[in-house]
Write a protein that holds these residues in place. Structure first.
Motif, short mmCIF file in Angstrom:
data_model
loop_
_atom_site.label_atom_id
_atom_site.label_comp_id
_atom_site.label_asym_id
_atom_site.label_seq_id
_atom_site.Cartn_x
_atom_site.Cartn_y
_atom_site.Cartn_z
N PHE A 1 0.83 -1.20 0.00
CA PHE A 1 0.00 0.00 0.00
C PHE A 1 0.87 1.26 0.00
N LEU A 2 1.94 1.24 0.81
CA LEU A 2 2.86 2.39 0.87
C LEU A 2 3.57 2.59 -0.48
N LYS A 3 3.89 1.49 -1.15
CA LYS A 3 4.53 1.60 -2.48
C LYS A 3 3.55 2.20 -3.50
N GLU A 4 2.29 1.78 -3.41
CA GLU A 4 1.27 2.27 -4.36
C GLU A 4 0.88 3.72 -4.09
N HIS A 5 1.09 4.17 -2.84
CA HIS A 5 0.68 5.53 -2.46
C HIS A 5 1.85 6.26 -1.79
N PRO A 6 2.91 6.59 -2.57
CA PRO A 6 4.05 7.28 -1.96
C PRO A 6 3.71 8.70 -1.51
N PHE A 7 2.69 9.29 -2.15
CA PHE A 7 2.26 10.65 -1.79
C PHE A 7 0.75 10.66 -1.59
N PRO A 8 0.27 10.30 -0.38
CA PRO A 8 -1.18 10.21 -0.16
C PRO A 8 -1.90 11.53 -0.36
N SER A 9 -1.16 12.66 -0.24
CA SER A 9 -1.80 13.96 -0.47
C SER A 9 -2.33 14.05 -1.90
N ARG A 10 -1.71 13.28 -2.81
CA ARG A 10 -2.18 13.31 -4.21
C ARG A 10 -3.20 12.20 -4.48
N SER A 11 -2.88 10.97 -4.01
CA SER A 11 -3.70 9.83 -4.43
C SER A 11 -4.88 9.53 -3.50
#
Length: 310
Positions: free
Chosen positions: A274-284
């Motif tokens: 999950f962390l690899k798929e969402h390196p920038f949660p502010s965007r995704s």
């Protein structure tokens, strides 16, 4: 005021073993709790609390009747309840900032108890075991000290931690109870496991793995579960960790590799993915900087609601 057992202040200068011997009813209560088989708690009416999260509600809550958490090895699960208002908080502590966390949960319970003249604050501590690194013992001591520093009297009612929650098998130590639940209507506390740990299990776990502080996930006034907004940067060496075999992940990413539940590695892999798929949660995940909000539906299950409908 101090942390009390049967109306007497706990002497924190002495080892916890002395405290147990001085108050044998605590050991008896721990024995009784340990003897109960873990109940499987289904999602209906449940609010599941992950590590470094807390939730507080009252018996008036029409959506949530059970607070619970599990997968605690060296961690401790804390239930704080006001007997007058019935306001109940459950949190899953790992020793990251115990004093601040205890102050936070005290404030949260007191915010629901101001109008009640009668009643007292009671605390229940469950978790940990005799681990090699003595992390459980350290956390037990931190929690006792933090509650003793509070301005209000706090009554220690359940003490099933570390040596009182330990079993040994072929020279390896394990916790007896890994998880508990509290019924906010009846105040019953019991060993528990949870088939469902959502919603947003991976997102919430990622928040913890990236170093989050203790977070309140529930608004009892609106009966809404609120997740985020959470922000982190790319997780260091995420590809390296995902390439490792199970033994390496267990050895390096657990505080107690030999005592973890069987799903520990798959849970960590899922969180790392999950962390690899969402390196920038502010965007995704949180482009609008608003939390993901859930309410219980008619079946008693969490259902996401749009922020503009609130």
């Amino acid at each position: 005021m101090p942390l009390l057992v049967n109306g007497a202040r706990v002497d924190l200068a002495r080892p916890t073993g002395d405290m147990i011997r001085a108050h044998p009813h605590l050991e008896e209560k721990a024995k009784l709790l340990r003897s109960q088989p873990a109940q499987i708690v289904e999602p209906k009416g449940l609010l599941y609390v992950q590590q470094r999260e807390f939730a507080v509600t009252t018996p008036k809550d029409g959506s949530v009747s059970i607070l619970g958490s599990d997968d605690a090895t060296t961690c401790h699960i804390v239930v704080l309840r006001h007997t007058g208002s019935g306001a109940t908080c459950l949190t899953h502590c790992d020793g990251s900032d115990t004093e601040a966390e205890v102050s936070l949960i005290m404030s949260s319970v007191k915010s629901f108890s101001n109008s009640t003249g009668c009643g007292r604050l009671e605390v229940h501590l469950v978790g940990g075991f005799n681990d090699d690194r003595q992390l459980s013992q350290k956390l037990t001591n931190q929690l006792l000290r933090a509650f003793d520093l509070q301005p209000e009297d706090v009554h220690l009612v359940t003490f099933c931690v570390t040596e009182l929650n330990d079993r040994e098998e072929q020279d390896i130590h394990f916790p007896i109870i890994y998880g508990i639940a509290v019924n906010v209507k009846t105040a019953e506390i019991f060993p528990a496991t949870f088939p469902e740990k959502g919603p947003d299990e991976d997102l919430r776990s990622a928040h913890v793995l990236t170093g989050a502080p203790l977070t309140n996930i529930y608004d009892a006034k609106t009966e809404q579960l609120r997740i985020g907004p959470y922000f982190w940067g790319p997780f260091p060496h995420v590809d390296f960790w995902l390439e490792q075999d199970d033994a390496q992940i267990l050895q390096n990413l657990s505080t107690s590799p030999l005592a973890e539940p069987p799903h520990f590695v798959s849970h960590i892999r899922s969180t790392l993915t999950f962390l690899k798929e969402h390196p920038f949660p502010s965007r995704s995940l949180f482009p609008d900087r608003k939390p993901r909000i859930y309410k219980k539906n008619e079946e008693g299950l969490w259902e996401q609601v749009c922020s503009d409908k609130i």
